[in-house]
Design a protein around this motif. Structure first.
Motif, short mmCIF file in Angstrom:
data_model
loop_
_atom_site.label_atom_id
_atom_site.label_comp_id
_atom_site.label_asym_id
_atom_site.label_seq_id
_atom_site.Cartn_x
_atom_site.Cartn_y
_atom_site.Cartn_z
N GLN A 19 0.89 -1.18 0.00
CA GLN A 19 0.00 0.00 0.00
C GLN A 19 0.92 1.22 0.00
N ARG A 58 13.21 10.92 -0.87
CA ARG A 58 12.15 11.71 -0.23
C ARG A 58 12.58 12.28 1.11
N ASP A 119 10.47 10.76 4.61
CA ASP A 119 9.02 10.91 4.42
C ASP A 119 8.24 9.89 5.22
N LEU A 121 8.29 6.18 7.84
CA LEU A 121 8.91 5.13 8.66
C LEU A 121 8.16 3.82 8.42
N THR A 126 16.09 1.98 6.91
CA THR A 126 16.73 3.16 6.32
C THR A 126 17.17 4.13 7.41
P1 AMP Z 1 12.09 1.39 5.88
O1 AMP Z 1 13.58 1.42 5.71
O2 AMP Z 1 11.51 0.01 5.75
O3 AMP Z 1 11.62 2.11 7.12
O4 AMP Z 1 11.49 2.13 4.61
C1 AMP Z 1 11.48 3.49 4.55
C2 AMP Z 1 11.72 4.01 3.16
O5 AMP Z 1 11.02 3.28 2.15
C3 AMP Z 1 11.24 5.43 3.10
O6 AMP Z 1 12.29 6.20 2.55
C4 AMP Z 1 10.02 5.41 2.22
O7 AMP Z 1 10.12 6.42 1.26
C5 AMP Z 1 9.99 4.04 1.56
N1 AMP Z 1 8.71 3.30 1.80
C6 AMP Z 1 8.59 2.13 2.46
N2 AMP Z 1 7.32 1.70 2.49
C7 AMP Z 1 6.59 2.63 1.83
C8 AMP Z 1 5.19 2.78 1.53
N3 AMP Z 1 4.27 1.88 1.91
N4 AMP Z 1 4.80 3.88 0.86
C9 AMP Z 1 5.71 4.80 0.48
N5 AMP Z 1 7.03 4.71 0.72
C10 AMP Z 1 7.49 3.65 1.40
#
Ligand code: AMP
Length: 170
Positions: A19, A58, A119, A121, A126
């Motif tokens: 999503q 982002r 943008d 979490l 990341t």
């Molecule tokens: P994480 O490292 O799993 O916390 O993923 C964070 C990064 O992945 C952020 O920079 C977001 O831009 C992107 N991201 C992860 N899941 C989504 C999502 N459902 N919708 C939009 N961006 C996401």
């Protein structure tokens, strides 16, 4: 302002089952973007941030305006091969495979009070990698800011002990 009214949910993007939370509709609205950046700026100002760090891509959109508002520097975190000078690297595991993030070695200095912004979490991978890079450079991570948090992925569990500001939770 109800920031969630400005986010579009896009099912099955970029792959089946995801999503995707699209922030382009929030940043494309002048007033919503201004209000979101203002709230994140207040958080970073209260923490007396001297640098804002943001991961590609982002995190640039979220962090750079905050840095400018605070007269603080902005430091990008990027994939390997993108930054032109000497970098610190951090390797981490993804659900499938591995990833590496880099930051200029001199981007953050000892004594810097750093707020990292992105943008969204999700799993926190990341952000955890970005924290490691800042701390390896000698900076103090004083806070983490996001527009969106996906609660069910429990990213916060990886970020214990750091103050977190989020504008929208799903
Ligand atoms: P994480 O490292 O799993 O916390 O993923 C964070 C990064 O992945 C952020 O920079 C977001 O831009 C992107 N991201 C992860 N899941 C989504 C999502 N459902 N919708 C939009 N961006 C996401």
């Amino acid at each position: 302002m109800k920031f969630e009214d400005y986010i579009m949910n896009v099912p099955n993007f970029p792959i089946e089952g995801i999503q995707f939370k699209d922030i382009t509709t929030l940043i494309g609205d002048g007033e919503a973007f201004y209000q979101a950046i203002t709230e994140l700026t207040e958080f970073a100002r209260d923490l007396k941030a001297t640098k804002i760090v943001g991961p590609d891509a982002r995190g640039f959109i979220t962090g750079a305006p905050v840095a400018a508002m605070l007269h603080a520097g902005f430091v990008p975190v990027r994939k390997p091969g993108k930054l032109p000078r000497e970098v610190l690297k951090y390797d981490y595991e993804l659900e499938y495979g591995k990833n590496t993030l880099c930051m200029h070695k001199d981007g953050v200095k000892k004594g810097d009070r750093v707020v990292i912004m992105d943008d969204l979490l999700a799993t926190g991978g990341t952000m955890e990698a970005s924290i490691k890079l800042v701390e390896a450079a000698g900076g103090e991570v004083v806070g983490l800011g996001f527009i969106i948090e996906l609660l069910e992925l429990k990213g916060r569990d990886k970020l214990k002990g750091y103050p977190i500001k989020v504008l929208i939770q799903y």
